[in-house]
Design an enzyme around this catalytic site. Structure first.
Site, PDB file in Angstrom:
ATOM      1  N   THR A  25       0.826  -1.219   0.000  1.00  0.00           N
ATOM      2  CA  THR A  25       0.000   0.000   0.000  1.00  0.00           C
ATOM      3  C   THR A  25       0.858   1.266   0.000  1.00  0.00           C
ATOM      4  O   THR A  25       0.334   2.376   0.010  1.00  0.00           O
ATOM      5  CB  THR A  25      -0.915   0.023   1.249  1.00  0.00           C
ATOM      6  OG1 THR A  25      -0.074  -0.133   2.418  1.00  0.00           O
ATOM      7  CG2 THR A  25      -1.938  -1.087   1.219  1.00  0.00           C
TER       8      THR A  25
ATOM      9  N   THR B 272      14.140  -1.568   1.456  1.00  0.00           N
ATOM     10  CA  THR B 272      13.807  -0.874   2.707  1.00  0.00           C
ATOM     11  C   THR B 272      15.064  -0.246   3.305  1.00  0.00           C
ATOM     12  O   THR B 272      16.139  -0.852   3.292  1.00  0.00           O
ATOM     13  CB  THR B 272      13.161  -1.876   3.693  1.00  0.00           C
ATOM     14  OG1 THR B 272      11.936  -2.322   3.107  1.00  0.00           O
ATOM     15  CG2 THR B 272      12.884  -1.241   5.043  1.00  0.00           C
TER      16      THR B 272
ATOM     17  N   HIS C 146      14.539  14.727   0.266  1.00  0.00           N
ATOM     18  CA  HIS C 146      13.428  13.791   0.047  1.00  0.00           C
ATOM     19  C   HIS C 146      12.110  14.413   0.484  1.00  0.00           C
ATOM     20  O   HIS C 146      12.100  15.443   1.155  1.00  0.00           O
ATOM     21  CB  HIS C 146      13.652  12.492   0.838  1.00  0.00           C
ATOM     22  CG  HIS C 146      14.689  11.589   0.226  1.00  0.00           C
ATOM     23  ND1 HIS C 146      16.031  11.731   0.469  1.00  0.00           N
ATOM     24  CD2 HIS C 146      14.578  10.539  -0.636  1.00  0.00           C
ATOM     25  CE1 HIS C 146      16.701  10.812  -0.196  1.00  0.00           C
ATOM     26  NE2 HIS C 146      15.848  10.071  -0.885  1.00  0.00           N
TER      27      HIS C 146
ATOM     28  N   LYS D 113       9.183  10.952   4.485  1.00  0.00           N
ATOM     29  CA  LYS D 113      10.247   9.944   4.619  1.00  0.00           C
ATOM     30  C   LYS D 113      10.635   9.811   6.085  1.00  0.00           C
ATOM     31  O   LYS D 113      10.865  10.800   6.778  1.00  0.00           O
ATOM     32  CB  LYS D 113      11.463  10.334   3.766  1.00  0.00           C
ATOM     33  CG  LYS D 113      12.559   9.290   3.803  1.00  0.00           C
ATOM     34  CD  LYS D 113      13.591   9.499   2.709  1.00  0.00           C
ATOM     35  CE  LYS D 113      14.726   8.503   2.811  1.00  0.00           C
ATOM     36  NZ  LYS D 113      14.314   7.108   2.651  1.00  0.00           N
TER      37      LYS D 113
ATOM     38  N   GLY E 165      19.091   6.305   3.214  1.00  0.00           N
ATOM     39  CA  GLY E 165      19.937   5.124   2.998  1.00  0.00           C
ATOM     40  C   GLY E 165      20.909   5.377   1.860  1.00  0.00           C
ATOM     41  O   GLY E 165      22.063   4.937   1.897  1.00  0.00           O
TER      42      GLY E 165
HETATM   43  P1  NAD Z   1       5.421   4.040   2.564  1.00  0.00           P
HETATM   44  O1  NAD Z   1       5.380   4.552   3.977  1.00  0.00           O
HETATM   45  O2  NAD Z   1       4.660   4.764   1.501  1.00  0.00           O
HETATM   46  O3  NAD Z   1       4.934   2.497   2.538  1.00  0.00           O
HETATM   47  C1  NAD Z   1       5.345   1.551   3.504  1.00  0.00           C
HETATM   48  C2  NAD Z   1       4.621   0.239   3.258  1.00  0.00           C
HETATM   49  O4  NAD Z   1       5.119  -0.713   4.218  1.00  0.00           O
HETATM   50  C3  NAD Z   1       3.113   0.292   3.448  1.00  0.00           C
HETATM   51  O5  NAD Z   1       2.480  -0.617   2.548  1.00  0.00           O
HETATM   52  C4  NAD Z   1       2.913  -0.231   4.881  1.00  0.00           C
HETATM   53  O6  NAD Z   1       1.634  -0.834   5.105  1.00  0.00           O
HETATM   54  C5  NAD Z   1       4.028  -1.283   4.932  1.00  0.00           C
HETATM   55  N1  NAD Z   1       4.437  -1.555   6.328  1.00  0.00           N
HETATM   56  C6  NAD Z   1       4.962  -0.657   7.194  1.00  0.00           C
HETATM   57  N2  NAD Z   1       5.152  -1.254   8.403  1.00  0.00           N
HETATM   58  C7  NAD Z   1       4.750  -2.553   8.249  1.00  0.00           C
HETATM   59  C8  NAD Z   1       4.698  -3.693   9.119  1.00  0.00           C
HETATM   60  N3  NAD Z   1       5.126  -3.614  10.402  1.00  0.00           N
HETATM   61  N4  NAD Z   1       4.247  -4.884   8.613  1.00  0.00           N
HETATM   62  C9  NAD Z   1       3.843  -4.983   7.329  1.00  0.00           C
HETATM   63  N5  NAD Z   1       3.852  -3.931   6.468  1.00  0.00           N
HETATM   64  C10 NAD Z   1       4.295  -2.741   6.917  1.00  0.00           C
HETATM   65  O7  NAD Z   1       6.960   3.961   2.183  1.00  0.00           O
HETATM   66  P2  NAD Z   1       7.675   4.042   0.737  1.00  0.00           P
HETATM   67  O8  NAD Z   1       7.917   5.456   0.375  1.00  0.00           O
HETATM   68  O9  NAD Z   1       6.978   3.143  -0.249  1.00  0.00           O
HETATM   69  O10 NAD Z   1       9.106   3.420   1.122  1.00  0.00           O
HETATM   70  C11 NAD Z   1       9.207   2.165   1.751  1.00  0.00           C
HETATM   71  C12 NAD Z   1      10.679   1.884   2.097  1.00  0.00           C
HETATM   72  O11 NAD Z   1      11.455   1.852   0.892  1.00  0.00           O
HETATM   73  C13 NAD Z   1      11.330   2.995   2.968  1.00  0.00           C
HETATM   74  O12 NAD Z   1      12.251   2.380   3.834  1.00  0.00           O
HETATM   75  C14 NAD Z   1      12.049   3.853   1.931  1.00  0.00           C
HETATM   76  O13 NAD Z   1      13.136   4.584   2.477  1.00  0.00           O
HETATM   77  C15 NAD Z   1      12.515   2.800   0.964  1.00  0.00           C
HETATM   78  N6  NAD Z   1      12.813   3.250  -0.390  1.00  0.00           N
HETATM   79  C16 NAD Z   1      13.853   2.633  -1.011  1.00  0.00           C
HETATM   80  C17 NAD Z   1      14.176   2.958  -2.320  1.00  0.00           C
HETATM   81  C18 NAD Z   1      15.304   2.208  -2.990  1.00  0.00           C
HETATM   82  O14 NAD Z   1      15.554   2.418  -4.203  1.00  0.00           O
HETATM   83  N7  NAD Z   1      15.975   1.310  -2.289  1.00  0.00           N
HETATM   84  C19 NAD Z   1      13.430   3.931  -3.007  1.00  0.00           C
HETATM   85  C20 NAD Z   1      12.374   4.537  -2.339  1.00  0.00           C
HETATM   86  C21 NAD Z   1      12.049   4.179  -1.035  1.00  0.00           C
END
Ligand code: NAD
Length: 220
Positions: free
Chosen positions: A9, A75, A130, A134, A140
């Protein structure tokens, strides 16, 4: 290849679910998922792609181990202990972790390493920008870029509006400055990079992998 998504989501999870063909999409896990739902997604997946939170990633690992499903995770924000726990599962399943799935950011890291070998008496700094929702700061990616240089990096984090991800790296000397910067125009690059890695990791030996391993395999 059947793909399960952790963080379905979220900002990246939503993009991922639109990129995957319907017949390949097994299901998604969010903070609302029960253990039974998690188990059902994991056991039917050939690979898991994760953009969630460190707690969520660690929660899914025992399921991934039980059903021997590889994990590609973007993540960020793991503590040292949490990252050690993640790595401990690489004895059982292949795990690729990348703080940034953009190929350009990986190339930027290589350039920084080269520059740092020459600009030994320059100061190094990073500005990471960002969106304001965030959770982790520095990003990261900023921490990953900082690791490429030998001097200690000064990092400044700005959280504002809906910025997808800007990283501005400066080598500053007495008489000149070298700037290398990257801007993500949208979040598609993170999702598509992770999907490419997901296709690549299926069938690999259990161990920790990086984006560099994935890119290396593409260089002929
Ligand atoms: P977001 O907050 O929009 O979404 C987080 C998702 O994780 C949601 O679906 C939520 O329900 C789920 N979630 C959170 N806690 C949970 C739990 N305890 N159990 C199950 N599901 C859980 O975040 P986002 O912007 O989509 O980013 C997610 C992660 O990815 C962050 O850590 C962000 O820094 C990272 N990210 C990495 C890259 C990359 O290229 N590596 C790029 C963008 C974001």
């Amino acid at each position: 290849m059947k793909i399960g998504i952790l963080g379905i989501t979220g900002r990246i999870g939503t993009i991922l679910s639109k990129m995957i063909a319907i017949e390949d999409f097994i299901g998604g896990i969010s903070s609302k998922s029960t253990d039974a739902e998690i188990e059902n997604v994991v056991k039917n997946s050939d690979v898991l792609v994760d953009f969630s939170s460190p707690k969520a990633t660690l929660k899914i690992l025992p399921f991934a181990k039980k059903f021997k499903v590889p994990l590609v995770t973007g993540t960020t924000g793991f503590s040292e202990n949490e990252f050690e726990e993640l790595k401990s599962y690489a004895k059982y399943i292949p795990i690729l972790h990348a703080n940034n799935f953009s190929v350009c950011v990986q190339l930027m890291a290589m350039l920084l390493k080269k520059c740092s070998e020459v600009l030994t008496d320059f100061d190094f700094s990073i500005i990471d920008k960002h969106h304001k929702k965030k959770k982790d700061a520095p990003s990261g990616t900023a921490l990953f870029l900082a690791k490429q240089v030998s001097s200690k990096a000064q990092i400044v984090s700005i959280r504002s509006g809906n910025i997808c991800g800007d990283h501005i790296c400066d080598f500053s000397g007495e008489n000149e400055m070298l700037t290398i910067s990257h801007r993500a125009f949208n979040r598609n690059i993170f999702a598509s990079g992770a999907l490419d890695c997901a296709k690549w990791i299926v069938g690999k030996e259990p161990r920790m992998y990086t984006m560099a391993d994935f890119l290396q395999s593409k260089i002929k």
